[in-house]
Design a protein around this motif. Structure first.
Motif, PDB file in Angstrom:
ATOM      1  N   ASN A 159       0.803  -1.217   0.000  1.00 33.42           N
ATOM      2  CA  ASN A 159       0.000   0.000   0.000  1.00 33.42           C
ATOM      3  C   ASN A 159       0.833   1.263   0.000  1.00 33.42           C
ATOM      4  OD1 ASN A 159      -2.308  -1.447   0.051  1.00 33.42           O
ATOM      5  ND2 ASN A 159      -2.361  -1.549   2.274  1.00 33.42           N
TER       6      ASN A 159
ATOM      7  N   THR B  84       1.208   7.282   3.799  1.00 35.96           N
ATOM      8  CA  THR B  84       1.737   8.309   4.698  1.00 35.96           C
ATOM      9  C   THR B  84       3.210   8.008   4.989  1.00 35.96           C
ATOM     10  OG1 THR B  84       0.820   7.016   6.513  1.00 35.96           O
ATOM     11  CG2 THR B  84      -0.429   8.935   5.821  1.00 35.96           C
ATOM     12  N   SER B  85       3.859   7.310   4.082  1.00 37.00           N
ATOM     13  CA  SER B  85       5.249   6.927   4.308  1.00 37.00           C
ATOM     14  C   SER B  85       6.191   8.110   4.111  1.00 37.00           C
ATOM     15  CB  SER B  85       5.635   5.813   3.339  1.00 37.00           C
ATOM     16  OG  SER B  85       7.036   5.661   3.334  1.00 37.00           O
TER      17      SER B  85
ATOM     18  N   TRP C  35       2.244  17.267  11.745  1.00 34.69           N
ATOM     19  CA  TRP C  35       3.059  16.270  11.019  1.00 34.69           C
ATOM     20  C   TRP C  35       2.315  15.725   9.819  1.00 34.69           C
ATOM     21  CZ3 TRP C  35       4.338  10.549  12.407  1.00 34.69           C
ATOM     22  CH2 TRP C  35       5.400  10.096  11.607  1.00 34.69           C
TER      23      TRP C  35
ATOM     24  N   PRO D 267       3.688  13.397   7.076  1.00 30.44           N
ATOM     25  CA  PRO D 267       4.959  12.706   6.782  1.00 30.44           C
ATOM     26  C   PRO D 267       5.466  12.885   5.356  1.00 30.44           C
ATOM     27  CG  PRO D 267       3.470  11.251   7.975  1.00 30.44           C
ATOM     28  CD  PRO D 267       2.689  12.489   7.650  1.00 30.44           C
TER      29      PRO D 267
ATOM     30  N   ASP E  14      -9.481   1.032  14.283  1.00 26.36           N
ATOM     31  CA  ASP E  14     -10.834   1.272  14.768  1.00 26.36           C
ATOM     32  C   ASP E  14     -11.409   0.164  15.636  1.00 26.36           C
ATOM     33  OD1 ASP E  14     -11.018   3.806  13.591  1.00 26.36           O
ATOM     34  OD2 ASP E  14     -11.356   2.866  11.634  1.00 26.36           O
TER      35      ASP E  14
ATOM     36  N   LEU F 287       6.131   4.493   8.127  1.00 27.69           N
ATOM     37  CA  LEU F 287       4.862   4.627   7.399  1.00 27.69           C
ATOM     38  C   LEU F 287       3.960   5.693   8.012  1.00 27.69           C
ATOM     39  CD1 LEU F 287       4.036   0.908   6.594  1.00 27.69           C
ATOM     40  CD2 LEU F 287       4.922   2.651   5.066  1.00 27.69           C
ATOM     41  N   GLY F 288       4.461   6.420   8.983  1.00 23.17           N
ATOM     42  CA  GLY F 288       3.727   7.581   9.465  1.00 23.17           C
ATOM     43  C   GLY F 288       2.844   7.362  10.663  1.00 23.17           C
ATOM     44  N   MET F 289       3.107   6.330  11.448  1.00 21.35           N
ATOM     45  CA  MET F 289       2.267   6.113  12.630  1.00 21.35           C
ATOM     46  C   MET F 289       2.858   6.816  13.845  1.00 21.35           C
ATOM     47  SD  MET F 289       0.792   2.564  14.126  1.00 21.35           S
ATOM     48  CE  MET F 289       0.251   2.365  15.816  1.00 21.35           C
TER      49      MET F 289
ATOM     50  N   THR G 226      -5.665   4.224  17.854  1.00 14.98           N
ATOM     51  CA  THR G 226      -6.007   3.610  16.587  1.00 14.98           C
ATOM     52  C   THR G 226      -5.200   4.287  15.489  1.00 14.98           C
ATOM     53  OG1 THR G 226      -7.835   2.867  15.220  1.00 14.98           O
ATOM     54  CG2 THR G 226      -7.930   5.135  16.020  1.00 14.98           C
TER      55      THR G 226
ATOM     56  N   LYS H 108      -4.530   4.775  10.909  1.00 20.90           N
ATOM     57  CA  LYS H 108      -5.171   4.885   9.613  1.00 20.90           C
ATOM     58  C   LYS H 108      -5.192   3.535   8.905  1.00 20.90           C
ATOM     59  CE  LYS H 108      -4.703   7.736   5.480  1.00 20.90           C
ATOM     60  NZ  LYS H 108      -6.135   7.658   5.153  1.00 20.90           N
TER      61      LYS H 108
ATOM     62  N   GLY I 110      -5.488   1.049   5.642  1.00 22.23           N
ATOM     63  CA  GLY I 110      -5.176   1.057   4.215  1.00 22.23           C
ATOM     64  C   GLY I 110      -3.863   1.697   3.819  1.00 22.23           C
ATOM     65  N   VAL I 111      -2.950   1.939   4.767  1.00 22.08           N
ATOM     66  CA  VAL I 111      -1.646   2.461   4.355  1.00 22.08           C
ATOM     67  C   VAL I 111      -0.541   1.488   4.761  1.00 22.08           C
ATOM     68  CG1 VAL I 111      -2.304   4.872   4.358  1.00 22.08           C
ATOM     69  CG2 VAL I 111      -1.440   3.865   6.454  1.00 22.08           C
ATOM     70  N   GLY I 112      -0.922   0.248   5.008  1.00 21.42           N
ATOM     71  CA  GLY I 112       0.085  -0.762   5.299  1.00 21.42           C
ATOM     72  C   GLY I 112       0.403  -0.924   6.768  1.00 21.42           C
TER      73      GLY I 112
ATOM     74  N   PHE J 257      -0.574  -4.673   8.812  1.00 20.32           N
ATOM     75  CA  PHE J 257       0.340  -5.799   8.813  1.00 20.32           C
ATOM     76  C   PHE J 257       1.380  -5.673   9.923  1.00 20.32           C
ATOM     77  CE2 PHE J 257       4.399  -7.625   7.445  1.00 20.32           C
ATOM     78  CZ  PHE J 257       4.037  -8.942   7.303  1.00 20.32           C
ATOM     79  N   TRP J 258       2.035  -4.523   9.959  1.00 18.43           N
ATOM     80  CA  TRP J 258       3.125  -4.352  10.925  1.00 18.43           C
ATOM     81  C   TRP J 258       2.606  -4.374  12.352  1.00 18.43           C
ATOM     82  CZ3 TRP J 258       7.330  -5.704   8.944  1.00 18.43           C
ATOM     83  CH2 TRP J 258       7.655  -5.389   7.623  1.00 18.43           C
TER      84      TRP J 258
END
Lengths: 384, 554
Positions: free
Chosen positions: A63, A70-71, A223, A225, B61, B455-457, B463, B465, B467-469, B472-473
């Motif tokens: 994805n 958002t990578s 932020w 990203p 969610d 990936l921006g977490m 919770t 987002k 659908g941005v991968g 899985f992680w």
């Protein structure tokens, strides 16, 4: 994918032109002048990045290449590009150190492992108490590495922190609130919330986005990203940051500094548009709210109830600033700072009980009859 | 055999009398064990909090816990692990071992020692009492939800109603008093009570690192306590130090907090360095490589650690000059840390390595701490920090240091010194299960965090987002966390099983060299009947190798 405006032609050609010349910034710092080693050329960096992205996709994050990514490696601005270049450089250096040290450990453990047949009575191995030449060598080697890295940091910080905004930058005043964002365009004269529209930068009209960051309550952090690193919003303090987007699209971000109950859902979107799209959006936002006589009932209900004490609708008596400005509510994709899609049903739910979407947020349940909620929503839906 | 072992336990006395002994004890060894047992209790709590968080983060969610509860969970998890698990377990080990290692009968101030332990324990109880007893707006069950770093102004009366924040402030403050008592006592003991002949330059490295750690505690905790008192003034006496609504300064808290908070990282890490500096040489059958540079590195880490606190604040908008200063200082700490890494690795070279369970944990420490240290360099690079700080990358980084590094070292210490304290070795088979499950579980938990961060977490979110991968992680992380939890069950079973059925250890089961192995296992109340002559860093080596004693080489 659906959120993403169609990219205009020729974006690739626009991506690489310089804005603030790194050389100018470098000249300001004596240490920077020492920095003669150039980073590898952009092409190498790009292909390295592609390799990395592919690797990550293979690792289960296909994805990452989608529009909603958002990578931090999926760069869409001058700023994030610069940072991911350093990232790859540092990854290479630290990766090398890791491989060297780890293989030393592994090889020593395998090579010098005691055989089972050996008993406690075996003679002890030769004792090596140390070696000054070796110890001095591995003191100096890290010193040299960190010295080089430090020069990289100096150069990069000077590039990323110009003291002056470019003359034609779009100025935005960002105010963090528990738990939503207020975006004010002081030069254009309007305020919006949670979705920041900015124009794409192009050669004819270089217009970096220059932001002034403030907080209305506790500390937050801005932020996005793919566009830039984070900068905190701290009460009683004005921070600044800037970025220069080089690709149209919708970029997701969120608050990165823990700020209370709904910190997780203090989301934001940055919509990077072509200059003409942006100009059209600005034209619309500048206008006061639509006053459609067909929904006068809803308008009256909104103004009579406590809605008006928290929200502003320009052109009416509603001048509250505790909640987001609703003048052009329907121009936004979401409600509740990204908590839900902005549509008829969700607006009704939001007004009836916002905690369905966002437990603990400060928007109260409005205690209106179902009929009245519909009437108010029919009014809100005219605020285009 | 088993029944014999049970009935043969010394001092079979009424439970009340035994309890009375433990509660009133001023013996450094008993206090050490009290610290360690208490830290196991808090580890269970902190671990369960972590597991609950990971379950909540299984999918976007989910609503396994409410946002408010999630915020309480990460606040309590962080606070517990730092103040009530890692600090006390290391303090306990230092308490138990340092007097033995330096050939002393007890600590310099035995009753101050007991006082320190009880302050720590009651601080922890007070913190957890918030779950049951906090008065105020939310009623019962309002644990603090301010993050372990309690940033102002989220902690000011306007944004933190009720008393939960007060429980946090008082709980950590009181346990901090305990820590300072411990540190003062350690310094006095190490400086004044070493065995005849043992110069500072002959002390075991563990004792050296505890000495530097204690110095750091003495410098770092009082400003923290002062800041906490200032915050209590804000909350209850109408002061405005950090109350931004009345013109106070939120950044002041950040500076004061990290002035404590960064040295704290080394307060946790140095004893772990000390542990592996004892374990690796013994199981490589080699003297530690570069003792002098090891000590020099420790002392310089101690000094530099006090000057890097603002690297936690690269995103708050300080000037470039200040950012660059703290970036440089942070880079600098890589040098002594690197020296340590290289010395440990060099100690392996040419040895006769025995892969015992404690050695495996120490080797685990080496490889995992290496990764944690290298990602630390990435975070010291200011522009990278703008992207990575407060993201899951950072969480991954510091768990590699705190769990992969420090906690693995602590586990190594458990397996290494258990025979000394209990008189029996820990079971090897259970130990191997524990090690491999923990090693696999750890990597599954914390490697993916680096990717979710990239990936921006952001951290501290209940919770994320879809659908941005990230799914899985996060799921890999959760699976890893569960495996890690299971591995610790093996550890607890091993502690219990080995206590009753473990192989008898004897005085010196590992054929080691420091003074604690020169007495019985477990040692008598007075520690030593007779001390060997201390003429070098490895007094027992000298005894065992009269033909080639250490002091000829030093």
């Amino acid at each position: 994918m659906k959120d993403r405006p169609v990219a205009q032609d020729g974006i690739q050609s626009q991506r690489s032109h310089g804005r603030i010349e790194p050389d100018d910034a470098r000249r300001t710092c004596a240490a920077g002048l020492l920095m003669t080693a150039k980073l590898p050329s952009r092409i190498v960096i790009r292909s390295l990045r592609r390799v990395l992205l592919t690797a990550m996709a293979l690792l289960g994050t296909a994805n990452v290449l989608l529009a909603e990514s958002t990578s931090i490696f999926d760069t869409a601005s001058y700023n994030s590009e610069k940072i991911s270049e350093i990232f790859l450089l540092v990854l290479a250096i630290t990766g090398l150190i890791f491989v060297l040290v780890f293989s030393a450990i592994a090889v020593f453990v395998v090579r010098f492992r005691a055989r089972r047949s050996e008993t406690e009575d075996e003679p002890e191995p030769p004792q090596i108490y140390g070696s000054w030449p070796i110890e001095i060598a591995w003191t100096i080697a890290p010193l040299l590495i960190i010295f080089v890295l430090f020069l990289v940091v100096v150069r990069s910080v000077n590039e990323q922190r110009p003291t002056q905004a470019p003359g034609d930058a779009v100025q935005v005043r960002v105010i963090g609130n528990q738990w939503w964002w207020s975006f004010e365009y002081p030069e254009l004269g309007f305020i919006t919330a949670n979705e920041l529209h900015v124009p794409l930068d192009d050669t004819e009209d270089p217009s970096s986005v220059f932001m002034q960051l403030e907080s209305a309550d506790v500390a937050h952090s801005f932020w996005v990203p793919r566009l830039a690193g984070k900068t905190d919003l701290i009460p009683n303090r004005i921070n600044t940051m800037w970025f220069t987007p080089n690709e149209t699209g919708v970029y997701y971000g969120q608050c990165a500094e823990y700020c209370g109950t709904q910190h997780s859902k203090m989301l934001l979107r940055v919509i990077v548009e072509t200059p003409s799209e942006f100009a059209a959006w600005v034209e619309n936002e500048k206008k006061p709210a639509v006053n459609d006589p067909a929904v006068a009932d809803g308008r009256a209900l909104f103004l009579e109830h406590s809605c008006a004490s928290c929200h502003t609708i320009r052109g009416t008596n509603a001048r509250g600033t505790f909640g987001p400005d609703l003048t052009h509510l329907m121009s936004r994709q979401t409600i509740g700072a990204g908590a839900a899609e902005n549509n008829h049903d969700n607006l009704i739910t939001w007004i009836t009980n916002p905690h369905v979407f966002k437990t603990g947020c400060y928007m109260p349940e409005m205690k209106l009859t179902a009929e009245n909620v519909k009437t108010v929503v029919s009014y809100l839906e005219t605020l285009r | 055999m088993e029944a014999d072992a049970y009935t043969a336990l010394p001092n079979r006395r009424p439970a009340t009398a035994v309890a009375h002994d433990w509660v009133t004890t001023v013996d450094h060894k008993q206090i050490g064990i009290l610290y360690i047992v208490a830290s196991c209790f808090f580890l269970t709590l902190g671990g369960l909090e972590a597991l609950l968080m990971r379950l909540q983060l299984w999918m976007p969610d989910l609503e396994i816990v409410s946002p408010q509860t999630f915020n309480q969970l990460f606040t309590m998890h962080g606070t517990t692990m730092i103040f009530f698990v890692v600090m006390p377990v290391e303090a306990g080990m230092a308490n138990y071992l340092v007097p033995l290692m330096i050939g002393a009968r007890d600590m310099a101030f035995p009753r101050l020692n007991a006082f320190g332990f009880w302050m720590f324990l009651f601080g922890g109880f007070l913190l957890y009492f918030s779950y049951f007893g906090a008065m105020g707006l939310y009623g019962a069950g309002s644990a603090p939800d301010i993050g372990w770093y309690a940033y102002a102004p989220l902690t000011s009366p306007a944004f933190s109603r009720g008393n939960s924040t007060d429980y946090w402030l008082l709980g950590t403050m009181i346990s901090g008093v305990g820590s300072v008592s411990f540190a003062v006592n350690m310094i006095a003991t190490i400086i004044t009570m070493r065995a005849p002949g043992m110069r500072l330059s002959m002390m075991p490295l563990f004792a050296w690192m505890i000495l530097v750690t204690s110095g750091l505690i003495v410098f770092a905790f009082p400003p923290f306590t002062a800041a906490e008192i200032m915050m209590l003034f804000d909350r209850h006496l109408g002061a405005h130090f950090f109350d931004t609504q009345a013109g106070g300064d939120g950044l002041l808290w950040q500076h004061l907090f990290w002035f404590f908070g960064h040295p704290e990282v080394y307060i946790l890490a140095l004893p772990a360095f000390g542990i592996v500096s004892e374990v690796i040489p013994v199981f490589s059958r080699k003297v530690i490589f570069g003792y002098a540079s090891m000590v020099a590195a420790t002392v310089s880490i101690g000094f530099i650690a006090m000057g890097v606190w603002a690297h936690h604040m690269f995103t708050v908008g300080m000037s470039s000059t200040i950012d660059l200063f703290f970036s440089a200082a942070t880079f600098l700490i890589a040098v002594p840390t690197g020296i340590k890494m290289f010395n440990w690795t060099a100690t392996l070279y040419g040895g006769r390595i025995r892969l015992t369970v404690p050695m495996l944990f120490s080797l685990g420490f080496l490889s995992l701490f290496l990764i944690g240290g290298l990602t630390g360099i990435m975070l010291a690079i200011v522009p990278m920090d703008w992207q990575l700080s407060d993201s899951y990358f950072l969480i991954g980084h510091f768990h590699f240091v705190a769990f992969g590094g420090i906690f693995f070292a602590v586990m190594s210490a458990y397996y290494y010194w258990y025979p000394k304290a209990i008189g029996r070795k820990m079971n090897r088979k259970l130990g191997l299960w524990h090690f491999w499950l923990q090693f696999i579980g750890f990597n599954l938990t914390f490697i993916p965090m680096h990717f979710s961060g990239i990936l921006g977490m952001p951290r501290r979110v209940y919770t994320y987002k879809a659908g941005v991968g990230l799914e899985f992680w996060n799921q890999v992380t959760t699976v890893g966390a569960i495996i890690t939890g299971i591995s610790l069950l093996f550890f607890i079973v091993n502690l219990w099983y080995s206590y009753f059925y473990g192989e008898e250890a004897g005085d010196d089961p590992w054929n080691a060299w420091t003074l604690e192995w020169a007495t019985t296992s477990p040692p008598p109340a007075y520690n030593f009947e007779e001390l060997p002559v201390v003429k070098s860093r490895r007094p027992l080596w000298d005894l065992k190798h009269p033909d080639d004693p250490d002091w000829k080489h030093e």
